[in-house]
Write an enzyme that holds these catalytic residues in place. Structure first.
Site, PDB file in Angstrom:
ATOM      1  N   SER A 606       0.817  43.785  27.182  1.00 55.58           N
ATOM      2  CA  SER A 606       1.406  43.640  25.855  1.00 55.58           C
ATOM      3  C   SER A 606       2.791  44.291  25.853  1.00 55.58           C
ATOM      4  CB  SER A 606       0.476  44.231  24.798  1.00 55.58           C
ATOM      5  OG  SER A 606       0.850  43.828  23.511  1.00 55.58           O
ATOM      6  N   ASP A 694      -3.286  33.692  21.773  1.00 57.65           N
ATOM      7  CA  ASP A 694      -2.764  35.010  21.450  1.00 57.65           C
ATOM      8  C   ASP A 694      -1.766  34.896  20.291  1.00 57.65           C
ATOM      9  OD1 ASP A 694      -1.714  37.567  21.381  1.00 57.65           O
ATOM     10  OD2 ASP A 694      -1.483  37.724  23.556  1.00 57.65           O
ATOM     11  N   HIS A 726      -5.446  37.813  22.273  1.00 56.78           N
ATOM     12  CA  HIS A 726      -4.660  38.898  22.854  1.00 56.78           C
ATOM     13  C   HIS A 726      -5.504  39.812  23.732  1.00 56.78           C
ATOM     14  CE1 HIS A 726      -1.078  41.347  23.109  1.00 56.78           C
ATOM     15  NE2 HIS A 726      -1.728  42.415  22.709  1.00 56.78           N
TER      16      HIS A 726
END
Length: 755
Positions: A606, A694, A726
């Site tokens: 991320s 995501d 995600h």
């Protein structure tokens, strides 16, 4: 084994070459700078050509790692063999029941259940042998049943009414984090007709179970509204209790542990505002605690301080805030009335700001208050008696506006009894402790070498009782592993903490503690949102340690390990510190003899994936490989488009390049996608992993990045999960397969594929 129809199908042919994305140039100009983007067309996920390209990328990644299949199988088997697949969490008491979750061998998801409390005063959780089902069990929710027919399943939140008669739960079957809210009558087991689509995670009953407060999102997927639903009425009659129009703010809702107030919080990165609704008047207008002030964050906890001789308690609010206190301080203030918000100047300070201690949380109980904080880059838990809290708030009678009493005494220092742990590195925090009047609270501990433990902490005596340690099968012995903290020096002289863990007999040290030879090493990092990478135990990591890999964490600026200033010095215009800190840690590990550039892999996900993309551009020769998971590698494109999910909210983390030329220049200088060189053949092996659904980091970011890297000659793979969000795939076995795939790639890069 495959069924007959599957067995008749031929294996798909391995791709002959890596997929090459077509160049379809578009240009954008901001602040006098023009950028040509060849791959923005990959953003259209409904275009069959885009889907075909993504599927081709995964097929190529599978083909290029096919030789690792035996290793993947071994790694998956090792995870499975070390995991007690049929297990049960430590039950938590709430009202007349003990609540717990359990897993069953062969099933992907947990089962949530409860049993009645045998005796009213019983505070000892029932003990159940592994594999047994507790006597009198009532299954509340079996996630395996709910997940049937879906490739993805996620439970977004759940709550049980205080009387134990109703359950609410939220499910997502796409991975896009939009949840369907459902209610269940626990006396009959029947679903209620109250169904709300497209909610955000986080919903709660009022204590009597008559009302539900829930959240919905706007077009940017930002939780912006709090709704009130009266159970048994049509959803069309639900009422918006609060709407936050400012796109920087996310909204949350909950109920205090005391069951006295519904709490509505609107929070941006630097500013927050809290409203309360008395549960006795659930349809009343929310009351603001402190009026919103730009740059001031605060959280609120309801407490009851000892009262007068008649024994009546005094309702107060405990407020953690950062107004003039960068690491936060704790104050006591009254509950707001129906008029204007409270004046922060009238609050009484009970725990002053400390530049060496970051106050993170305050949890109130009937007799004590539990504090969560961090010092010296480690989490801590401290306990305060509410009587001592009252004494520290000198002139507490002044909290009652009607008393007219003026305080004259000097406040006592607030005595905090800190929980002590006997490991050099650890993580400690409050576990599930839902009841207001309880003599013990749950505390959870773990470290890099010690599996998570669930304890009962006696609030009066400080005695800590271990209830359960996560079992690790196969003869796991924490004494075989070593963890320590070192410090690297960044290019500006800042000392950056580094955590390391390794298997004692797999890394050779001489008498002075120096490595006899460089070891294979995995360096992990994140460094954003003030999120700290506190020590955590990992069963899959054991497979790496046992093969001689050293695991290291670079606690870079932008995280929260060393307080709010550590975060501030790694965000906005200071964001490059995050990346240069990570490079400095890598170079420190090489200089100290821990590893060598050809034996080190970097990993982050991320915002940590942004870190990976920036680092590989800064120091491509420092690593043998880089794994960027769901990586935020096209940040400038995203932050320039306020119509994209989360962009406006994120401007307070990264800056606003759309309107600020200085921030634009800073981001243009580090954005991984913009800074891929024309010739990247010298780059390390790169693996990007992502998910099609995501909503936090759109799949297009790694897809574009990989396309540009490949065009520049970099050795890069992209693996995309087409039915995930995600957090990756759902289901524990599917997650084990995913991590086994990633760790096999890692070991292959490190030359340990045969191990």
């Amino acid at each position: 084994m495959p069924d007959a129809d599957t067995a008749l199908q031929p294996e798909p042919a391995a791709p002959a070459a890596a997929p090459v994305a077509e160049r379809r140039p578009t240009t954008r100009t901001h602040h006098g700078d023009t950028f040509t983007d060849d791959y923005e067309w990959l953003r259209d996920g409904e275009d069959p050509a885009v889907v075909a390209h993504l599927e081709a990328e995964t097929a190529w990644a599978e083909a290029q790692t096919a030789h690792l299949a035996p290793l993947r199988e071994r790694l998956f088997a090792e995870i499975k063999e070390r995991t007690l697949e049929t297990d049960l969490s430590v039950p938590v008491r709430q009202g007349g029941y003990w609540y717990y979750s359990r897993t069953v061998e062969g099933q992907q998801y947990p089962i949530h259940a409860r049993v009645p409390v045998a005796q009213a005063g019983d505070r000892t959780p029932p003990r159940v042998e592994p594999g047994e089902v507790p006597a009198g069990e009532q299954v509340l929710l079996d996630e395996n049943v709910e997940a049937r027919g879906h490739d993805f399943f996620s439970l977004g939140g759940s709550d049980v009414s205080a009387d134990g008669s109703r359950l609410l739960y939220q499910v997502d079957t796409q991975g896009d984090e939009r949840y369907t809210l459902r209610l269940r009558d626990l006396t009959t087991g029947q679903e209620l007709p109250d169904v709300v689509e497209d909610t955000a995670p986080g919903a709660t009953f009022t204590p009597d179970g008559a009302y539900v407060f829930y959240l919905t999102v706007d077009e940017a997927w930002r939780p912006d509204k709090v709704w009130r639903h009266r159970v048994g009425t049509p959803v069309s009659e639900d009422v918006v209790v609060f709407h936050e129009p400012d796109e920087r703010f996310w909204v949350g809702v909950g109920v205090t542990r005391s069951e006295r107030f519904v709490v509505i919080e609107a929070a941006a990165k630097l500013t927050s505002e809290v409203r309360l609704i008395d549960v006795a008047e659930p349809e009343a207008e929310p009351r603001v605690v402190w009026a919103r002030r730009e740059g001031v964050e605060y959280t609120v906890e309801h407490a009851v301080l000892p009262g007068d001789a008649d024994g009546a308690g005094r309702d107060v609010l405990l407020v953690l805030h950062d107004d003039g206190a960068v690491n936060f301080e704790l104050v006591v203030t009254p509950v707001p009335g129906a008029g204007a918000p409270l004046d922060p100047a009238d609050a009484v300070v009970v725990l002053s700001h400390d530049p060496a201690v970051r106050l993170d949380a305050v949890e109130a109980f009937a007799t004590h208050v539990v504090l969560g904080y961090r010092r010296e880059a480690l989490t801590r838990v401290g306990v305060v008696d509410v009587a001592a809290l009252a004494r520290a708030a000198v002139g507490a009678a002044a909290l009652d506006a009607a008393s007219g009493v003026v305080p004259t005494d000097v406040p006592e220092p607030l005595p905090v009894r800190e929980l002590e742990l006997d490991e050099p590195l650890f993580t400690v925090g409050l576990g599930a402790s839902p009841e207001w009047d309880q003599p013990t609270v749950r505390v959870v501990t773990e470290s890099f070498v010690t599996p998570p433990g669930v304890h009962d902490l006696d609030l009066a005596t400080g005695e800590l009782t271990l209830l359960k340690r996560q079992p690790v099968l196969g003869g796991y012995d924490p004494e075989r592993y070593v963890q320590l903290r070192e410090w690297a020096t960044a290019e500006d002289g800042t000392r950056v903490p580094v955590s390391l863990v390794w298997r004692r007999d797999a890394v050779t040290l001489d008498g002075a503690g120096t490595r006899a030879e460089p070891a294979p090493l995995l360096l992990y990092g994140y460094g954003s949102y003030e999120y700290s990478m506190d020590p955590w135990f990992s069963v899959p990591r054991l497979s790496l340690l046992d093969r001689g890999v050293v695991f290291a964490v670079a606690h870079v600026r932008g995280g929260g390990e060393l307080g709010r200033r550590w975060y501030d010095d790694g965000k906005m215009a200071a964001k490059p510190h995050t990346f240069t800190d990570f490079v400095a840690v890598g170079r420190h590990l090489v200089a100290a003899g821990w590893t060598a550039p050809g034996r080190m892999v970097a990993e982050g996900g991320s915002a940590g994936g942004l870190l990976m993309g920036a680092v590989v551009n800064l120091a491509p020769d420092l690593f043998a490989g880089v794994h960027a998971a769901v990586p935020f590698v096209d940040p400038l494109t995203s932050m320039l488009d306020p119509t994209l999910p989360l962009t406006v909210t994120e401007w307070e983390e990264w800056g606003d390049p759309l309107h600020d030329p200085e921030i634009y220049a800073v981001m243009k200088g580090y954005a991984p996608y913009e800074n891929v060189p024309d010739d990247a053949a010298h780059y390390p092996q790169i693996l990007a992993t992502t998910s099609f659904h995501d909503t936090r980091v759109l799949y297009v970011e790694p897809a574009k990045w990989v396309a540009r890297l490949r065009a520049a000659g970099a050795p890069v793979l992209l693996r995309i999960e087409m039915a995930a969000g995600h957090g990756g795939v759902s289901g524990r076995y599917a997650r084990w397969e995913q991590v086994a795939w990633e760790n096999a790639w890692l070991l292959g890069v490190l030359g340990l594929a045969e191990g």
